[in-house]
Scaffold this motif. Sequence first.
Motif, PDB file in Angstrom:
ATOM      1  N   GLU A 258      -5.172   3.991  -3.247  1.00  0.00           N
ATOM      2  CA  GLU A 258      -4.489   3.855  -4.549  1.00  0.00           C
ATOM      3  C   GLU A 258      -3.162   3.169  -4.343  1.00  0.00           C
ATOM      4  O   GLU A 258      -2.584   2.585  -5.336  1.00  0.00           O
ATOM      5  CB  GLU A 258      -4.366   5.144  -5.238  1.00  0.00           C
TER       6      GLU A 258
ATOM      7  N   GLY B   4      -3.236  -2.167  -6.972  1.00  0.00           N
ATOM      8  CA  GLY B   4      -2.519  -0.980  -7.044  1.00  0.00           C
ATOM      9  C   GLY B   4      -0.812  -1.231  -6.815  1.00  0.00           C
ATOM     10  O   GLY B   4      -0.498  -2.224  -6.768  1.00  0.00           O
ATOM     11  N   GLU B   5      -0.475   0.090  -6.246  1.00  0.00           N
ATOM     12  CA  GLU B   5       0.855   0.274  -6.023  1.00  0.00           C
ATOM     13  C   GLU B   5       1.246  -0.126  -4.583  1.00  0.00           C
ATOM     14  O   GLU B   5       0.624   0.011  -3.770  1.00  0.00           O
ATOM     15  CB  GLU B   5       1.535   1.468  -6.175  1.00  0.00           C
TER      16      GLU B   5
ATOM     17  N   PRO C  23      -0.696  10.256  -5.017  1.00  0.00           N
ATOM     18  CA  PRO C  23      -2.066   9.850  -4.793  1.00  0.00           C
ATOM     19  C   PRO C  23      -2.842  10.545  -3.830  1.00  0.00           C
ATOM     20  O   PRO C  23      -2.410  11.342  -3.299  1.00  0.00           O
ATOM     21  CB  PRO C  23      -1.716   8.229  -4.002  1.00  0.00           C
ATOM     22  N   GLU C  24      -4.257  10.403  -3.851  1.00  0.00           N
ATOM     23  CA  GLU C  24      -5.194  11.098  -3.041  1.00  0.00           C
ATOM     24  C   GLU C  24      -5.195  10.414  -1.715  1.00  0.00           C
ATOM     25  O   GLU C  24      -5.342  11.126  -0.624  1.00  0.00           O
ATOM     26  CB  GLU C  24      -6.421  11.414  -3.689  1.00  0.00           C
TER      27      GLU C  24
ATOM     28  N   GLU D 176      -7.658  -1.337  -0.331  1.00  0.00           N
ATOM     29  CA  GLU D 176      -7.814  -0.944  -1.666  1.00  0.00           C
ATOM     30  C   GLU D 176      -9.445  -0.857  -1.924  1.00  0.00           C
ATOM     31  O   GLU D 176      -9.852   0.139  -2.654  1.00  0.00           O
ATOM     32  CB  GLU D 176      -7.383  -1.953  -2.906  1.00  0.00           C
TER      33      GLU D 176
END
Lengths: 235, 235
Positions: free
Chosen positions: B192, B212-213, B120-121, B187
């Motif tokens: 992310e 998301g995760e 992820p960023e 989020e």
Amino acid sequence: MAEATRTVGVIGGLGPLATLDFFERVLKRTRAPREQDHLRLIIDNNTKVPDRNAHMRGDGPSPGPSLAASALGLQKAGADFIVMACNTTHAWEAEIRAAVSVPFLSIIDVTVDAVADLRPEAVGVLAVDACLGHKLYQNALEKAGIKPILLSADSQRSFMDLIYRIKSGDTGEVARRGMTTLARKLEAQGAEVIIAGCTEIPIVLTADDIEGELISSTDVLVERTIVFAGGDLKA
Amino acid sequence: MAEATRTVGVIGGLGPLATLDFFERVLKRTRAPREQDHLRLIIDNNTKVPDRNAHMRGDGPSPGPSLAASALGLQKAGADFIVMACNTTHAWEAEIRAAVSVPFLSIIDVTVDAVADLRPEAVGVLAVDACLGHKLYQNALEKAGIKPILLSADSQRSFMDLIYRIKSGDTGEVARRGMTTLARKLEAQGAEVIIAGCTEIPIVLTADDIEGELISSTDVLVERTIVFAGGDLKA
């Protein structure tokens, strides 16, 4: 309000689910507005202790040395007294006591004390083969003038199957019904009180499941442990 | 099938419910047809460690010496490696490592490893004031080239209230909804992936609650602990 000052050493892993259950019951039964009010417990989830029932059948080494080593390790880690979240392994209580200099609180003694307070004449004992083979409850009850009532050989076999199923994680409705049926058989044989004399039993059986009184050895040990550690019982 | 051969030492009690949760997750995540296949864990539910957030505010002693003593006690009791079922106290990791000769598995390291695998960023971090104050996750994420996203000051205060409520045993629907709202705020700020960077969080928050995760530091540590101990993960 008392702050718990004595560290509890718990010999566990006999099996692991019963140890988890004991730990959870201690937390739920302690009056602890802040996390610092909870007991300090050092728990040895020692799953490497040889199988007690296999040893009873002459098929495996004695669990004694392993239990004594656990107790000593707990004392070295800072335990001020020792308890064991398992009934059967109290057959090796003398070896455990000999290994440590701190006190040992026996689940058999505190459970039979709690039963004697109810002044029953006959008490049903649910316990595994090795626990019965060592007559841990029978001797303690007879000493207190109480008649122990055991399952028939057939029912005892069903009980053992059930215990191994609970140990492997099967704690659902079928296990619950199976355990209730066996407890009620003891009641039909004249038991006024039932001792849940194995720490796997209260994972599936509660007082509501039977007619008379249920004394859970786990719950009695939980309460005596909290008091002995200097903690407060939650009402 | 591998039999777990290394004994795990768990520094716990930070708080007790998170320690119980860690223990339960280890048991559920281990493939163990027999109780002897479960890990041997020695758990120090050390509720006497000084409050980490109070110390951060300059209002109380350092938890370091107490954590180091716990680690040493666990080693003396037979632990082959040490883990800690708490994120924040990893601020004193150096003191803990210095006290023992056995390896220490860091929850921060294994969690950021698991996050980095998702590439992820930007990652949202749910963690208590003291954990954020020591920049444990921020530094580890930035080192991995990932941007950490934190709650606003107002939301962080709500988060702290929630954590102390969970620590005192309030783990019901209101706590669950409160935690979900906070995770979703991260989020909305572009995260992310969300790190549940406090072992109290997964007691009330699951992956289903967010878009998301969710990477639960508890679950990642549970898995790495089982593997490092030589046990088998349940599918």
